[in-house]
Design a protein around this motif. Structure first.
Motif, PDB file in Angstrom:
ATOM      1  N   MET A   1       1.662  -1.238  -0.420  1.00 30.50           N
ATOM      2  CA  MET A   1      -0.034  -0.546   0.292  1.00 30.50           C
ATOM      3  C   MET A   1       0.229   1.445   0.144  1.00 30.50           C
ATOM      4  O   MET A   1       0.546   2.164  -0.324  1.00 30.50           O
ATOM      5  CB  MET A   1      -1.047   0.026   1.321  1.00 30.50           C
ATOM      6  N   LYS A   2       1.883   1.623   0.757  1.00 28.39           N
ATOM      7  CA  LYS A   2       2.663   2.578   0.737  1.00 28.39           C
ATOM      8  C   LYS A   2       3.383   2.911  -0.350  1.00 28.39           C
ATOM      9  O   LYS A   2       3.606   3.787  -1.044  1.00 28.39           O
ATOM     10  CB  LYS A   2       3.611   2.669   1.813  1.00 28.39           C
ATOM     11  N   ASP A   3       4.009   1.467  -1.192  1.00 22.92           N
ATOM     12  CA  ASP A   3       4.539   1.599  -2.364  1.00 22.92           C
ATOM     13  C   ASP A   3       3.905   1.748  -3.563  1.00 22.92           C
ATOM     14  O   ASP A   3       4.044   2.291  -4.570  1.00 22.92           O
ATOM     15  CB  ASP A   3       5.814   0.596  -2.482  1.00 22.92           C
ATOM     16  N   HIS A   4       2.751   1.614  -3.674  1.00 19.96           N
ATOM     17  CA  HIS A   4       1.127   1.666  -4.389  1.00 19.96           C
ATOM     18  C   HIS A   4       0.730   2.380  -4.187  1.00 19.96           C
ATOM     19  O   HIS A   4      -0.639   1.930  -4.831  1.00 19.96           O
ATOM     20  CB  HIS A   4       1.203   0.212  -5.122  1.00 19.96           C
ATOM     21  N   ALA A   5       0.218   3.694  -2.840  1.00 21.54           N
ATOM     22  CA  ALA A   5      -0.552   3.907  -2.808  1.00 21.54           C
ATOM     23  C   ALA A   5      -1.861   4.475  -3.952  1.00 21.54           C
ATOM     24  O   ALA A   5      -2.893   4.307  -3.677  1.00 21.54           O
ATOM     25  CB  ALA A   5      -0.779   5.328  -2.097  1.00 21.54           C
ATOM     26  N   GLU A   6      -1.731   4.652  -4.791  1.00 16.90           N
ATOM     27  CA  GLU A   6      -2.789   5.431  -6.461  1.00 16.90           C
ATOM     28  C   GLU A   6      -3.017   4.501  -6.464  1.00 16.90           C
ATOM     29  O   GLU A   6      -4.338   4.338  -7.011  1.00 16.90           O
ATOM     30  CB  GLU A   6      -1.580   6.115  -7.215  1.00 16.90           C
ATOM     31  N   LYS A   7      -3.098   3.266  -6.217  1.00 21.97           N
ATOM     32  CA  LYS A   7      -3.573   1.607  -6.247  1.00 21.97           C
ATOM     33  C   LYS A   7      -4.903   1.766  -6.009  1.00 21.97           C
ATOM     34  O   LYS A   7      -5.527   0.618  -5.682  1.00 21.97           O
ATOM     35  CB  LYS A   7      -2.431   0.449  -7.298  1.00 21.97           C
ATOM     36  N   PHE A   8      -4.840   1.792  -4.613  1.00 18.55           N
ATOM     37  CA  PHE A   8      -5.817   1.195  -3.466  1.00 18.55           C
ATOM     38  C   PHE A   8      -7.035   1.818  -3.428  1.00 18.55           C
ATOM     39  O   PHE A   8      -7.008   3.379  -3.409  1.00 18.55           O
ATOM     40  CB  PHE A   8      -4.660   1.131  -2.484  1.00 18.55           C
ATOM     41  N   PHE A   9      -7.989   1.384  -3.325  1.00 15.06           N
ATOM     42  CA  PHE A   9      -9.490   1.853  -3.344  1.00 15.06           C
ATOM     43  C   PHE A   9      -9.715   1.482  -1.600  1.00 15.06           C
ATOM     44  O   PHE A   9      -9.574   0.074  -1.770  1.00 15.06           O
ATOM     45  CB  PHE A   9     -10.103   2.196  -3.998  1.00 15.06           C
ATOM     46  N   LEU A  10     -10.361   2.005  -1.329  1.00  8.66           N
ATOM     47  CA  LEU A  10     -11.368   1.225   0.255  1.00  8.66           C
ATOM     48  C   LEU A  10     -13.030   1.241   0.521  1.00  8.66           C
ATOM     49  O   LEU A  10     -13.380   2.452   0.130  1.00  8.66           O
ATOM     50  CB  LEU A  10     -10.827   2.034   1.315  1.00  8.66           C
ATOM     51  N   ILE A  11     -13.796   0.384  -0.014  1.00 10.45           N
ATOM     52  CA  ILE A  11     -15.669   0.333  -0.582  1.00 10.45           C
ATOM     53  C   ILE A  11     -16.164  -0.279   0.679  1.00 10.45           C
ATOM     54  O   ILE A  11     -15.679  -1.187   0.705  1.00 10.45           O
ATOM     55  CB  ILE A  11     -15.629   0.105  -1.870  1.00 10.45           C
ATOM     56  N   SER A  12     -16.721   0.051   1.944  1.00  8.34           N
ATOM     57  CA  SER A  12     -17.316  -0.235   3.088  1.00  8.34           C
ATOM     58  C   SER A  12     -18.232   0.489   2.756  1.00  8.34           C
ATOM     59  O   SER A  12     -18.607   1.701   2.309  1.00  8.34           O
ATOM     60  CB  SER A  12     -16.842   0.301   3.933  1.00  8.34           C
ATOM     61  N   THR A  13     -19.226  -0.762   4.027  1.00 15.76           N
ATOM     62  CA  THR A  13     -20.888  -0.126   4.177  1.00 15.76           C
ATOM     63  C   THR A  13     -20.908   0.283   5.641  1.00 15.76           C
ATOM     64  O   THR A  13     -21.505   1.763   6.045  1.00 15.76           O
ATOM     65  CB  THR A  13     -21.685  -1.191   3.845  1.00 15.76           C
ATOM     66  N   ARG A  14     -19.866   1.299   5.989  1.00 18.26           N
ATOM     67  CA  ARG A  14     -19.544   1.636   7.426  1.00 18.26           C
ATOM     68  C   ARG A  14     -19.669   3.027   7.529  1.00 18.26           C
ATOM     69  O   ARG A  14     -18.621   3.452   6.082  1.00 18.26           O
ATOM     70  CB  ARG A  14     -18.329   0.982   7.886  1.00 18.26           C
ATOM     71  N   ASP A  15     -19.385   3.861   7.984  1.00 18.33           N
ATOM     72  CA  ASP A  15     -19.641   4.918   8.340  1.00 18.33           C
ATOM     73  C   ASP A  15     -18.040   5.737   7.405  1.00 18.33           C
ATOM     74  O   ASP A  15     -16.975   5.080   8.846  1.00 18.33           O
ATOM     75  CB  ASP A  15     -20.526   5.873   9.069  1.00 18.33           C
ATOM     76  N   ARG A  16     -17.891   6.107   7.249  1.00 25.04           N
ATOM     77  CA  ARG A  16     -16.837   6.952   6.932  1.00 25.04           C
ATOM     78  C   ARG A  16     -16.066   7.754   7.939  1.00 25.04           C
ATOM     79  O   ARG A  16     -14.640   7.470   8.201  1.00 25.04           O
ATOM     80  CB  ARG A  16     -16.448   7.803   5.435  1.00 25.04           C
TER      81      ARG A  16
END
Length: 255
Positions: free
Chosen positions: A137-152
């Protein structure tokens, strides 16, 4: 796969990065008036163990309104077909009733965060998968998205506490999910917006896996260390990490 192809990895939160079942149990029990606080909630009870076993049935937080009474019945009648009854209740639910519960659920969580912060954090545990994922995640941060049903807001609070960073605009929570009640729609919009050619979707809930699995050029992977049916439960996190590494490097995901 071409190494230079624009690609993205979509991650779930609860059941993939963090084990939050104790928090969900405590908050839901408090919202229904079945317990008065974290220290008064028995996490060693057969009731909690049954809740944990059945957590895979739950999508949005309002589902707990229907799950907990069925857990009560299951304790008294072990042969009861909870899954079938639960799905029927959710399918025929009254929005006025479950929306009122969901509001109380999130208000209860917010109050715990503000008034019993340390005990609240103690209910939430990162999975080994997250520890293994952080370097990528640190080396490729631009590739990661987080999608949750939990409140942001609670997502951000937990991530900050564990020093986990996502890029600005890459976290999507309950607020976005409720616009269409579909992770598939969120993923598809992001793919179109960012002109993503290939993507990897990691979730524990079968409903989301199946829906997103229909998106073109998307690899869909189930996190079986999370909230899955008991017969499917396994720690496949090392294998999924290998899939992520392969995907980032432009290799065949499954090898």
């Amino acid at each position: 796969m071409n190494e230079n192809t624009k690609r993205a990895i979509f991650l779930d939160f609860d059941g993939v990065l963090f084990d939050t079942v104790k928090e969900a149990y405590c908050v839901a029990m408090m919202a229904l008036g079945k317990t008065s606080g974290i220290i008064n909630t028995d996490m060693n009870s057969s009731h909690f163990r049954e809740f944990y076993r059945l957590r895979f049935l739950v999508g949005p937080a309002w589902n707990y309104y229907y799950l907990l009474p069925l857990v009560d019945k299951r304790i008294d009648s072990p042969s009861l077909d909870i899954a079938s009854d639960f799905r029927g209740l959710v399918r025929n639910s009254d929005p006025r009733v479950h929306n009122a519960f969901e509001e109380k659920f999130f208000n209860t969580r917010s109050a715990l965060i503000e008034t019993d912060t340390d005990n609240w954090f103690s209910l939430i545990t990162p999975y080994a998968f997250l520890n293994d994922l952080q370097t990528l995640m640190k080396d490729h941060a631009e590739k990661f998205f987080l999608i949750s049903t939990r409140d942001r807001s609670s997502v951000l609070r937990i991530l900050r506490a564990h020093h986990i960073g996502f890029l600005e605009g890459s976290i999507f929570g309950k607020e976005e999910y409720e616009l269409s009640n579909s992770k598939k729609d969120i993923v598809q919009r992001l793919i179109d917006c960012h002109q993503i050619k290939e993507s990897l979707f990691i979730d524990d809930l079968e409903e989301h896996i199946m829906a997103c699995g229909t998106i073109e050029n998307l690899y869909s992977v189930q996190a079986r260390w999370g909230y899955v049916a008991p017969e499917k439960k396994e720690d496949n996190s090392a294998r999924v990490i290998q899939y992520v590494e392969n995907f980032i490097q432009g290799k065949n995901v499954w090898h």
